[in-house]
Design a protein around this motif. Structure first.
Motif, short mmCIF file in Angstrom:
data_model
loop_
_atom_site.label_atom_id
_atom_site.label_comp_id
_atom_site.label_asym_id
_atom_site.label_seq_id
_atom_site.Cartn_x
_atom_site.Cartn_y
_atom_site.Cartn_z
N ARG A 198 0.81 -1.16 -0.04
CA ARG A 198 0.34 0.07 0.05
C ARG A 198 1.25 0.98 -0.02
O ARG A 198 0.56 2.14 -0.87
N ALA A 199 2.13 0.82 0.57
CA ALA A 199 2.92 2.28 0.83
C ALA A 199 3.69 2.70 -0.57
O ALA A 199 3.95 3.88 -0.91
N VAL A 200 3.97 1.37 -1.62
CA VAL A 200 4.73 1.93 -2.35
C VAL A 200 4.15 1.70 -3.72
O VAL A 200 4.41 2.84 -4.43
N LEU A 201 3.44 0.68 -3.93
CA LEU A 201 2.74 0.44 -5.00
C LEU A 201 1.16 1.16 -5.38
O LEU A 201 0.65 1.58 -4.37
N LYS A 202 0.85 1.59 -6.37
CA LYS A 202 -0.92 2.04 -7.63
C LYS A 202 -0.75 1.00 -8.58
O LYS A 202 0.33 0.56 -8.69
N PRO A 203 -1.85 1.26 -8.73
CA PRO A 203 -2.01 0.08 -10.01
C PRO A 203 -1.57 0.69 -11.35
O PRO A 203 -1.34 2.55 -10.83
N GLY A 204 -1.26 -0.17 -11.86
CA GLY A 204 -0.69 0.09 -12.79
C GLY A 204 1.25 -0.59 -13.18
O GLY A 204 1.63 -0.26 -13.70
N ASP A 205 1.47 -0.47 -11.23
CA ASP A 205 2.86 -0.61 -10.93
C ASP A 205 3.03 -2.01 -11.15
O ASP A 205 2.12 -2.90 -11.20
N HIS A 206 4.67 -2.21 -11.43
CA HIS A 206 4.76 -3.14 -11.45
C HIS A 206 5.97 -4.27 -10.34
O HIS A 206 6.27 -3.53 -10.11
N LEU A 207 5.17 -4.91 -9.86
CA LEU A 207 5.85 -6.00 -8.80
C LEU A 207 7.02 -7.15 -9.30
O LEU A 207 5.85 -7.96 -9.62
N LEU A 208 7.96 -7.41 -9.16
CA LEU A 208 8.81 -8.00 -9.44
C LEU A 208 9.68 -9.35 -7.97
O LEU A 208 10.17 -8.33 -7.76
N MET A 209 8.82 -10.47 -8.21
CA MET A 209 8.59 -11.25 -6.96
C MET A 209 10.01 -12.54 -7.14
O MET A 209 9.88 -12.70 -8.49
#
Length: 382
Positions: free
Chosen positions: A85-96
């Motif tokens: 919630r603190a870092v990402l917003k819709p459209g951002d990519h998370l690489l895990m």
């Protein structure tokens, strides 16, 4: 700076000034009396926004991880949720990483992806693959090392450099290693995440989670607001129990690591075992890297059985000291069948774990007794 164990025992844990009690009390209160409207005593007004028991634990954790600030939550997944919630917003990519705790992937894939977060996974031990998987929209790189349950060791410093070049926040899940063995912030990570339920709690009697932030003051403020506004906090009792356990973390991790090394070596010589996953074994692909970025190799061991999935299911019915249960990191030894337990949520996906795999949380019992327990179970299944 004082040594690790000294800080674990004393930082955030002052004696109680009125009576001189050596151990700080548990502040079991929901609210605090004010000296007139807005006249807060030491800043406390309501236990969701702040409680001395939680603050003491947060001070300990920040000190031990070498961070600016720490924030504790009601579970590890609650901590992870706050971070997203603190870092990402819709459209951002998370690489895990493609070998992470199944619950972490479930949170991102089934809760956050439908809200517009783009999720992909990669072998984070392969730096070229990580570079290739970075997108222009990548805003977070998630690393878990050693990983759960395949004990993959990833280069935190190199991954931090790749992530920062792309403008991403680099997250390191340090649950398996703990700050007693590994300190990702010193290697370049921006945030450390913990399930404090595990080794930090250490006694299988409390659930919790934590985030520790490095030098990013804006990120720390964002997490602090979410901790307050969303309210997924840990209770004063849970905070106090976790603080108590942190004081013995260093000596416990020393024994966990020594026992796990003995168990891993015994399993490596067992013909019923086709593969052992433990960074302390010289043939582990990440052995040298783990030796550089960890002070010891930890208490988790995984193994694949030559007899396949049925042999794994049979073995867990015959251990006595190794109790069949989820979770890990307690003083007692546990055995887990990840395919149907901790990682059931990723069955059928690219994160699925082998069905002949067992995960051992090696406890603090006598190593000879643990080895005998496993040998007896192997003998029982022929």
């Amino acid at each position: 700076m004082s040594g690790f164990s000294t800080r674990a025992i004393h930082d955030g844990q002052p004696f109680e000034p009125r009576t001189g009690a050596v151990i700080p009390p548990i502040f079991m209160t929901s609210t605090f009396v004010q000296d007139g409207v807005g006249g807060l005593r030491e800043g406390y007004e309501y236990s969701r926004s702040g409680n001395p028991s939680r603050d003491g634990l947060q001070t300990q954790l920040a000190s031990l991880e070498g961070g600016r600030r720490a924030f504790t939550f009601g579970s590890g997944l609650a901590a992870e949720d706050a971070l997203v919630r603190a870092v990402l917003k819709p459209g951002d990519h998370l690489l895990m990483g493609n070998d992470v705790y199944g619950g972490s992937h479930r949170l991102m894939n089934r809760i956050w992806a439908p809200w517009g977060i783009e999720l992909s996974t990669v072998d984070v031990a392969d730096l070229d693959a990580v570079r290739a998987a970075i997108r222009p929209t990548t805003r977070m790189l998630w690393v878990e090392t050693p990983s759960n349950p395949l004990m993959t060791v990833s280069d935190i410093a190199a991954l931090a450099a790749i992530g920062h070049e792309a403008g991403a926040v680099v997250v390191a899940d340090n649950t398996f290693a703990t700050p007693a063995l590994q300190q990702p912030l010193s290697l370049g990570a921006d945030v450390v995440v913990h399930s404090t339920t595990k080794y930090i709690g250490g006694h299988s009697d409390v659930v919790g989670g934590a985030l520790v932030v490095g030098d990013d003051a804006e990120l720390a403020e964002g997490i602090a607001f979410l901790q307050f506004a969303v309210g997924a906090i840990n209770s004063p009792m849970d905070a106090w129990l976790t603080s108590r356990s942190l004081k013995t973390l260093d000596v416990r991790m020393e024994r966990h690591s020594a026992n796990a090394q003995r168990v891993a070596e015994a399993l490596a010589g067992n013909p019923a075992v086709s593969q052992v996953f433990y960074p302390g074994l010289p043939d582990h692909p990440g052995h040298e890297l783990a030796g550089r970025q960890m002070s010891r190799f930890g208490g988790m061991v995984s193994m694949r059985l030559a007899g396949g999935p049925q042999a794994a299911l049979d073995l867990v019915r015959h251990t006595e000291l190794f109790a069949l249960a989820e979770s890990l990191g307690g003083v007692e030894s546990l055995i887990c069948y990840p395919a149907e337990m901790t990682h059931a949520s990723v069955k059928g996906t690219e994160l699925a774990v082998p069905e002949d795999l067992l995960r051992l949380s090696v406890g603090l019992e006598d190593a000879d007794d643990l080895i005998a327990d496993l040998e007896g179970a192997f003998a029982a299944i022929g």
